[in-house]
Design a protein around this motif. Structure first.
Motif, short mmCIF file in Angstrom:
data_model
loop_
_atom_site.label_atom_id
_atom_site.label_comp_id
_atom_site.label_asym_id
_atom_site.label_seq_id
_atom_site.Cartn_x
_atom_site.Cartn_y
_atom_site.Cartn_z
N VAL A 1 0.83 -1.21 0.00
CA VAL A 1 0.00 0.00 0.00
C VAL A 1 0.86 1.26 0.00
N LYS A 2 1.98 1.23 0.73
CA LYS A 2 2.84 2.41 0.87
C LYS A 2 3.81 2.60 -0.29
N ASN B 1 -10.03 -0.51 -1.05
CA ASN B 1 -9.82 0.75 -1.77
C ASN B 1 -8.39 1.26 -1.77
N ASP B 2 -7.53 0.72 -0.91
CA ASP B 2 -6.14 1.19 -0.84
C ASP B 2 -5.17 0.29 -1.59
N VAL B 3 -5.69 -0.59 -2.43
CA VAL B 3 -4.84 -1.41 -3.30
C VAL B 3 -5.41 -1.36 -4.71
N GLY C 1 -1.40 -4.31 -6.62
CA GLY C 1 -0.38 -3.28 -6.62
C GLY C 1 -0.78 -2.18 -5.67
N PRO C 2 0.06 -1.16 -5.52
CA PRO C 2 -0.28 -0.02 -4.67
C PRO C 2 -1.48 0.72 -5.24
N PRO C 3 -2.11 1.59 -4.46
CA PRO C 3 -3.24 2.37 -4.97
C PRO C 3 -2.78 3.37 -6.04
N LYS C 4 -3.71 3.75 -6.88
CA LYS C 4 -3.52 4.81 -7.89
C LYS C 4 -2.51 4.44 -8.97
N GLN D 1 -12.58 -7.51 -13.02
CA GLN D 1 -13.17 -8.70 -12.41
C GLN D 1 -12.55 -8.95 -11.04
N ALA D 2 -11.25 -8.72 -10.93
CA ALA D 2 -10.56 -8.90 -9.65
C ALA D 2 -11.12 -7.95 -8.60
N ALA D 3 -11.35 -6.70 -8.97
CA ALA D 3 -11.89 -5.71 -8.04
C ALA D 3 -13.27 -6.12 -7.55
#
Length: 328
Positions: free
Chosen positions: A86-87, A118-120, A261-264, A304-306
């Motif tokens: 996440v970081k 929501n953070d990944v 992966g990380p967010p964004k 689909q993963a989300a």
């Protein structure tokens, strides 16, 4: 553990060398960055997901056109490793392979350092791995009926291990006890490796484990398989019956594994990572390794993963509530 640290062992160095050789053999894939992909596993070495990723490590390096460095960061049911993902910078150079535990944690921990959904950036649910209920061979039970009889005769007189409080392994054990109407003392460990070691030594009598993590121990007789936890038998272990077919028809649970992966992350990076992961896991050599382990490989698209993460989080929240598992 394969790391970028000076303490890398010989096998790790050879593994990186194999990745580098694969990249050199595929110059068309190596036109991007020569920086290594850091693949974080939020679980201990020797677990099912660890076994899966290491079997695919050379193919991943080949597909990415970059070296792939695998790093185990276990702890807190996967939260420690996931927090590092996440970081990380959302540049596609830090990824992770997570399991069911990732979406279970919000239901079992009162406080989370991040939002598991929501953070990944979910990239692909790569596949599923069979879970198996095993016992120390000194336990006089060879099937579900005999094990249930033992547990009923001596309520809470036996122990069952898990890889940590609130993990899918813990819940699978709780679900078995609930379906069978029996009780046993739960002994949580910090990862699959120490859990399996103590089961073999007889410190704990039983536990649910990913099949790839204990296949060799079952074959050698160090552990005895009572039954597979999924709805169907595994081609990798066709002689092991399911728990469902042994009298508990409503019992069915399996482990899945997914790349995040990380967010964004940028859409182009997400697609690039997805395509490389799909290419690696559907390659002939990795499919052969996965078949031998009993894993079913069906990489999903990122969207689909989300969606799957959200639906699985809701499903396990209901199971956690029923099992009354709450951690600080």
């Amino acid at each position: 553990m394969i790391q970028t640290l000076p303490s890398m062992n010989r096998r790790a160095v050879l593994g990186l060398g194999a990745c580098a050789a694969a990249v050199a053999a595929c110059p068309a894939l190596a036109q991007g960055s020569d920086k290594p992909i850091r693949f974080i596993l939020p679980i201990s070495a020797g677990s099912g997901v660890d076994t899966i990723v290491r079997a695919a490590s050379v193919a991943l390096g080949k597909a990415f056109g970059q070296p792939v460095v695998i790093e185990n960061l276990p702890g807190a049911g996967g939260i420690t490793g996931a927090a590092a993902i996440v970081k990380a910078a959302p540049d596609g150079l830090t990824l992770g392979m997570v399991s069911n535990n990732h979406v279970i944690n919000p239901a079992v921990f009162k406080k989370m350092p991040f939002d598991a959904i929501n953070d990944v950036t979910p990239i692909s649910v790569v596949g599923a791995t069979p879970l198996v209920l095993v016992v120390n061979p000194k336990l006089p039970a060879k099937n579900v009926k005999e094990l249930v009889a033992l547990l009923r005769a001596k309520p809470e007189g036996y122990n069952y291990a898990s890889s940590g409080n609130g993990t899918i392994i813990h819940l699978a054990g709780e679900m078995f006890m609930d379906e069978a109407g029996v009780k046993a003392r739960h002994i949580p460990y910090k990862g699959t490796g120490p859990m399996v070691t103590d089961m073999i030594a007889g410190q704990v009598e039983m536990g649910v484990v990913a099949l790839p993590a204990v296949q060799q121990h079952i074959k050698s007789g160090a552990l005895r398989a009572i039954g597979l936890c999924g709805a169907t038998r595994s081609p990798a272990a066709p002689d092991i019956p399911t728990i469902a077919e042994q009298g508990l028809p409503n019992y069915a649970v399996e482990g899945w594994f997914a790349v995040i992966g990380p967010p964004k992350m940028q859409a182009a990076d997400v697609q690039r990572v997805h395509d490389a992961v799909a290419a690696a896991f559907t390659s002939a050599e990795v499919r052969d390794a996965m078949d031998k382990q009993g894993n079913v490989i069906k990489p999903t698209a990122p969207e689909q993963a989300a969606s799957y993460f959200r639906s699985e989080a809701a499903r396990y929240a209901a199971l956690v509530k029923k099992a009354n598992v709450v951690l600080e």
